[in-house]
Design a protein around this motif. Structure first.
Motif, short mmCIF file in Angstrom:
data_model
loop_
_atom_site.label_atom_id
_atom_site.label_comp_id
_atom_site.label_asym_id
_atom_site.label_seq_id
_atom_site.Cartn_x
_atom_site.Cartn_y
_atom_site.Cartn_z
N TYR A 1 0.87 -1.18 0.00
CA TYR A 1 0.00 0.00 0.00
C TYR A 1 0.90 1.23 0.00
O TYR A 1 1.68 1.43 0.94
CB TYR A 1 -0.95 0.04 1.20
N PHE B 1 -7.89 -3.92 1.98
CA PHE B 1 -7.09 -4.40 3.11
C PHE B 1 -7.97 -5.14 4.11
O PHE B 1 -8.99 -4.63 4.58
CB PHE B 1 -6.39 -3.23 3.79
N SER C 1 -3.42 -2.90 -1.80
CA SER C 1 -4.65 -2.42 -1.16
C SER C 1 -5.10 -1.08 -1.74
O SER C 1 -5.34 -0.12 -1.00
CB SER C 1 -4.44 -2.31 0.36
N GLN D 1 -4.61 -10.34 5.19
CA GLN D 1 -4.16 -9.95 3.85
C GLN D 1 -3.02 -10.85 3.38
O GLN D 1 -2.97 -11.25 2.21
CB GLN D 1 -3.72 -8.49 3.85
#
Length: 252
Positions: A11, A58, A36, A64
């Motif tokens: 991310y 997420f 994400s 995850q």
């Protein structure tokens, strides 16, 4: 020779993801990135390289990583975060293991870079992580945000030479923001598990965390940055229990 999938969750890792992917290319037969919905250039960087790119909202760090692991084509996995990469020696160790896989999982030392300095002491080195494993014998577990690979009963682990190079916080303000963020996640996770926060845990646990990291594990040898890290080690513990206490008080 075993086929290996490299698996990464990301991310907003545009600063580090290209180095991460480049370090995996010599050892991985497939690279899977589960993102994400980054708002920076992470998707563009990944898509221009030869990776399997998947977007997934997420789910939590443990959840995850388990999701990402299941997207891999091969059962033998190398797992990294987007701000990590393999040292040359660790690349060589993984290539050797591919030719002679004897354990169900392998620990690697993680070498952390903080504000441009490699941290050699406190809880930050060797910071062993099990990141090379047979996914049929392993699962991601832990209490968010502290995930770890847990091997199944009877599985055996070994050690690899070389380091996972971890490029952590590059400014004190970034570190402060993450401490606040991670302590909130931890407090909520503890709350969901029904864990309580008696007052002494907000005093004793942070004090012990600092003493252990700074004195017993020689954090003072890393100079000012070592002191900052050990203070924040205590601080995240204090904030976690303070926020947990607040959650219970709000409920009542």
């Amino acid at each position: 020779m075993k086929k290996v999938s490299a698996v990464i969750i990301t991310y907003n890792e545009a600063r580090n993801i290209e180095a991460c992917l480049a370090s995996l290319t010599p050892v991985a037969d497939e690279i899977v990135v589960v993102d994400s919905y980054s708002t920076d250039a992470t998707p563009e960087i990944c898509k221009k390289l030869n990776v399997k790119f998947i977007e997934q909202a997420f789910l939590g760090y443990v959840e995850q990583k388990n999701f990402a692991m299941q997207q891999a084509k091969y059962d033998y996995v190398v797992s990294l975060d987007g701000d990590e990469s393999l040292s040359k020696q660790l690349q060589e160790s993984i290539l050797a293991v591919k030719n002679n896989w004897q354990k169900d999982g392998y620990y690697c030392n993680r070498f952390n870079n903080f504000c441009g300095q490699w941290i050699k002491h406190s809880d930050w080195y060797p910071n062993k992580k099990l990141r090379v494993f047979d996914r049929r014998k392993a699962t991601w577990a832990g209490i968010n945000p502290h995930d770890h690979i847990e091997l199944k009963r009877g599985a055996k682990a070994g050690n690899l030479k070389g380091d996972i190079l971890h490029y952590t916080y590059q400014s004190y303000s970034e570190f402060n923001q993450k401490i606040d963020y991670f302590s909130s996640i931890a407090a909520k996770a503890y709350y969901k598990l029904g864990k309580k926060s008696p007052w002494h845990k907000s005093v004793i646990n942070p004090s012990w965390a600092f003493f252990k990291a700074y004195f017993l594990r020689l954090g003072f040898l890393d100079g000012y940055n070592g002191f900052v890290i050990c203070v924040q080690t205590a601080n995240i513990t204090f904030l976690k229990y303070s926020k947990l206490r607040e959650l219970w008080e709000n409920k009542s």
